[in-house]
Design a protein around this motif. Sequence first.
Motif, PDB file in Angstrom:
ATOM      1  N   ASN A 123      -8.064 -68.869 -32.638  1.00  0.00           N
ATOM      2  CA  ASN A 123      -9.074 -69.611 -33.370  1.00  0.00           C
ATOM      3  C   ASN A 123      -8.530 -71.019 -33.550  1.00  0.00           C
ATOM      4  N   ASP A 124      -9.137 -71.972 -32.868  1.00  0.00           N
ATOM      5  CA  ASP A 124      -8.632 -73.344 -32.912  1.00  0.00           C
ATOM      6  C   ASP A 124      -8.672 -73.943 -34.309  1.00  0.00           C
ATOM      7  N   ASP A 125      -9.520 -73.398 -35.171  1.00  0.00           N
ATOM      8  CA  ASP A 125      -9.626 -73.923 -36.533  1.00  0.00           C
ATOM      9  C   ASP A 125      -8.699 -73.207 -37.510  1.00  0.00           C
ATOM     10  N   ALA A 126      -7.943 -72.228 -37.048  1.00  0.00           N
ATOM     11  CA  ALA A 126      -7.065 -71.459 -37.940  1.00  0.00           C
ATOM     12  C   ALA A 126      -5.939 -72.344 -38.460  1.00  0.00           C
ATOM     13  N   LEU A 127      -5.571 -72.095 -39.683  1.00  0.00           N
ATOM     14  CA  LEU A 127      -4.430 -72.762 -40.297  1.00  0.00           C
ATOM     15  C   LEU A 127      -3.465 -71.672 -40.736  1.00  0.00           C
ATOM     16  N   TYR A 128      -2.273 -71.690 -40.191  1.00  0.00           N
ATOM     17  CA  TYR A 128      -1.280 -70.664 -40.505  1.00  0.00           C
ATOM     18  C   TYR A 128      -0.449 -71.098 -41.709  1.00  0.00           C
ATOM     19  N   THR A 129      -0.226 -70.139 -42.603  1.00  0.00           N
ATOM     20  CA  THR A 129       0.629 -70.351 -43.763  1.00  0.00           C
ATOM     21  C   THR A 129       1.503 -69.114 -43.939  1.00  0.00           C
ATOM     22  N   PHE A 130       2.451 -69.199 -44.838  1.00  0.00           N
ATOM     23  CA  PHE A 130       3.333 -68.081 -45.127  1.00  0.00           C
ATOM     24  C   PHE A 130       3.325 -67.788 -46.609  1.00  0.00           C
ATOM     25  N   ASP A 131       3.437 -66.507 -46.933  1.00  0.00           N
ATOM     26  CA  ASP A 131       3.712 -66.075 -48.294  1.00  0.00           C
ATOM     27  C   ASP A 131       5.177 -65.685 -48.314  1.00  0.00           C
ATOM     28  N   VAL A 132       5.925 -66.254 -49.228  1.00  0.00           N
ATOM     29  CA  VAL A 132       7.343 -65.923 -49.350  1.00  0.00           C
ATOM     30  C   VAL A 132       7.479 -64.924 -50.485  1.00  0.00           C
ATOM     31  N   THR A 133       8.073 -63.766 -50.160  1.00  0.00           N
ATOM     32  CA  THR A 133       8.236 -62.709 -51.157  1.00  0.00           C
ATOM     33  C   THR A 133       9.647 -62.140 -51.086  1.00  0.00           C
ATOM     34  N   THR A 134      10.002 -61.417 -52.118  1.00  0.00           N
ATOM     35  CA  THR A 134      11.271 -60.689 -52.107  1.00  0.00           C
ATOM     36  C   THR A 134      11.105 -59.429 -51.274  1.00  0.00           C
TER      37      THR A 134
END
Length: 151
Positions: A65-76
């Motif tokens: 998906n060219d409009d996708a924006l990837y992010t991360f959730d940082v967890t323990t």
Amino acid sequence: MTDFDTGIGDLAERLVTATRTGDHDYVADVLAKLTADDPRTRASALLRDLVDTGARMIRARTRENDDALYTFDVTTEYDEPVHVDIVPPAPRAALRALAASLNRDAVDRDIHAVLATRGTPDEVVTVLVQCLLWTLELRDTRTPAVRLNCF
């Protein structure tokens, strides 16, 4: 011919293979030599190659998906949220380089790759090992949900 006579991509693949097969002496030797490079341009290039490889593997698991924006959730390890600013600077910069690569932002990726490799030689070796392990984790699992460990 030494490991540094080949391209960074070939070197990255050799390091990933050596890490997978348990040839830790080889990995330690190459990374020690690599981080002795004062401007650390090779260390930064290696980190960029590893995060680009990781980004390709992650994108291959998701619908394009060219409009996708990837992010991360940082967890323990117990899935408790962690504020990203308490992650040590080098791994945090490497994670941001990976996010930039996922989002096809080469300029941001390059900035964070340089930031990730600015520390002491020991810190740079640590962040490169972290990126090597992320690459192995991504190769070894095929689930759509991506979980990367930080050590």
